[in-house]
Design an enzyme around this catalytic site. Structure first.
Site, short mmCIF file in Angstrom:
data_model
loop_
_atom_site.label_atom_id
_atom_site.label_comp_id
_atom_site.label_asym_id
_atom_site.label_seq_id
_atom_site.Cartn_x
_atom_site.Cartn_y
_atom_site.Cartn_z
N ASP A 244 39.55 38.72 37.35
CA ASP A 244 40.87 38.23 37.75
C ASP A 244 41.27 38.78 39.13
O ASP A 244 42.24 38.31 39.72
CB ASP A 244 41.94 38.66 36.72
N LYS B 173 38.87 28.38 28.98
CA LYS B 173 37.98 29.24 29.76
C LYS B 173 36.62 29.39 29.06
O LYS B 173 35.57 29.30 29.69
CB LYS B 173 38.63 30.62 29.98
N GLN C 18 43.73 38.36 28.77
CA GLN C 18 44.73 37.31 28.90
C GLN C 18 46.13 37.91 28.82
O GLN C 18 46.45 38.64 27.89
CB GLN C 18 44.53 36.26 27.79
#
Ligand code: NDP
Length: 316
Positions: free
Chosen positions: A120, A53, A97
């Site tokens: 997200d 990422k 994460q």
């Protein structure tokens, strides 16, 4: 006729090229989108995800920051960290994460992320925005599935779509995006009766289950578009043989690594479907591309500069 392979790498590359242009234009206006990735502990898979990422941000000109609290971090410390990132003006997107260590209250941490920076798309505010078709941030993998369908010119409006899987992060948001794009949507799960029969009604079949090769040819209407979200590592030689006997490339891969990555869709489905995403190289690459897209979108929404046309809550 074998199914058309929907090349996720190619579509992701197209989207990333568009984002790089957009980042350049925004940066020229003094708005450089920024992403903070929070990685707790040393889980190897999470490290790989976060590294890719951050690398994607660098390639597209997006500012990125990796924050790595030790694995004994407390919930309170995580909440303080998130609050600090919420306040910082050079951070547009916050990615925590998962999984977090068991002693950390993951739900509380995710809820603390400002909905404006929730790249997200997991915050209940953004879930509500999606279901009521308001501007907001939508989960990346579901957005990626929509991009594959749209850019491959697979008709969505008026189609019958069947989604197998109802998780909050994949199945449900995909179903909502398809509904918002005017498909007639059926959502299936482990208690669904006659899953193959229901699935066979689909013009668009989405598999988001987490079971290697579960979707066999009897699930698929001839000519249907099949999107395989599943990512499963096959290590059992007998299972491998059942799925890939005679596939030289896979056999080499398996011999070298002792495992192979496959989706929820059995390889035989390619003989029936009209179009299909491969695993690897299908939905996976889109997930990161859409995270980049969400970071740019968050930068624009937060600064009132409008939103990316490709990532509206309607999924159009
Ligand atoms: P979850 O385990 O959270 O959800 C799985 C869903 O599948 C559940 O709704 C479950 O039903 C359903 N299910 C399980 N077994 C069956 C069955 N036998 N018949 C019918 N339905 C069943 O998984 P996720 O949604 O998080 O992920 C799904 C897959 O997608 C995984 O392989 C994951 O690795 C992959 N993934 C891939 C990404 C990518 O970038 N390509 C990103 C995110 C996930 P029930 O609710 O009844 O238990």
């Amino acid at each position: 006729m074998p199914a058309t392979i929907l090349d996720g790498q190619k579509i992701a590359a197209e989207i990333k090229a568009e984002i790089a242009e957009e980042v350049k234009a925004l940066t020229a206006l003094g708005i450089r989108p920024g992403l903070a990735a929070v990685l707790v502990g040393t889980d190897p898979a999470s490290e790989v995800y976060v590294r890719s990422k951050v690398k994607a941000c660098e390639a597209l000109g997006i500012y990125s920051e990796k924050i790595t609290p030790a694995s004994n971090v407390t919930t309170e410390e995580m909440l303080e960290l998130v609050a600090d990132l919420n306040r910082r003006d050079n951070i547009d997107g916050i990615l925590v994460q998962l999984p977090l260590p068991k002693h950390v209250d993951a739900k509380a941490v995710l809820l603390a992320v400002s909905p404006e920076k929730d790249v997200d798309g997991f915050h209940p505010m953004n879930v509500g925005n999606l279901s009521t078709q308001r501007p907001g941030l939508v989960p990346c993998t579901p957005l990626g599935c929509m991009e594959i369908l749209k850019r491959s010119k697979i008709p969505i409006a008026g189609s019958n779509a069947v989604v197998i899987g109802r998780s909050d992060i994949v199945g449900k948001p995909i179903a909502m995006l398809l509904l918002n794009a005017n498909a007639t949507v059926t959502v299936c799960h482990s208690k669904t009766k006659d899953l193959p029969g229901v699935s066979r009604q689909a013009d668009i079949l989405i598999a988001a289950i987490g079971r290697a090769g579960m979707v066999t040819r009897d699930f698929v209407k001839p000519g249907a578009a099949v999107i395989d979200v599943g990512m499963n590592r096959v290590t059992d030689p007998a299972e491998f043989k059942r799925m890939f006997a005679g596939n030289a490339k896979r056999e080499q891969d398996f011999a070298a690594k002792g495992s192979t990555l496959m989706g929820d869709v059995h390889p035989e489905v390619a003989e029936v479907a009209g179009a299909i995403t491969p695993v690897p190289g299908g939905v996976g690459p889109l997930t990161i591309a859409m995270l980049m897209s969400n970071t740019v979108k968050a930068a624009k929404l937060r600064r009132g500069a409008g939103k990316r046309a490709t990532t509206t809550a309607r999924g159009e």
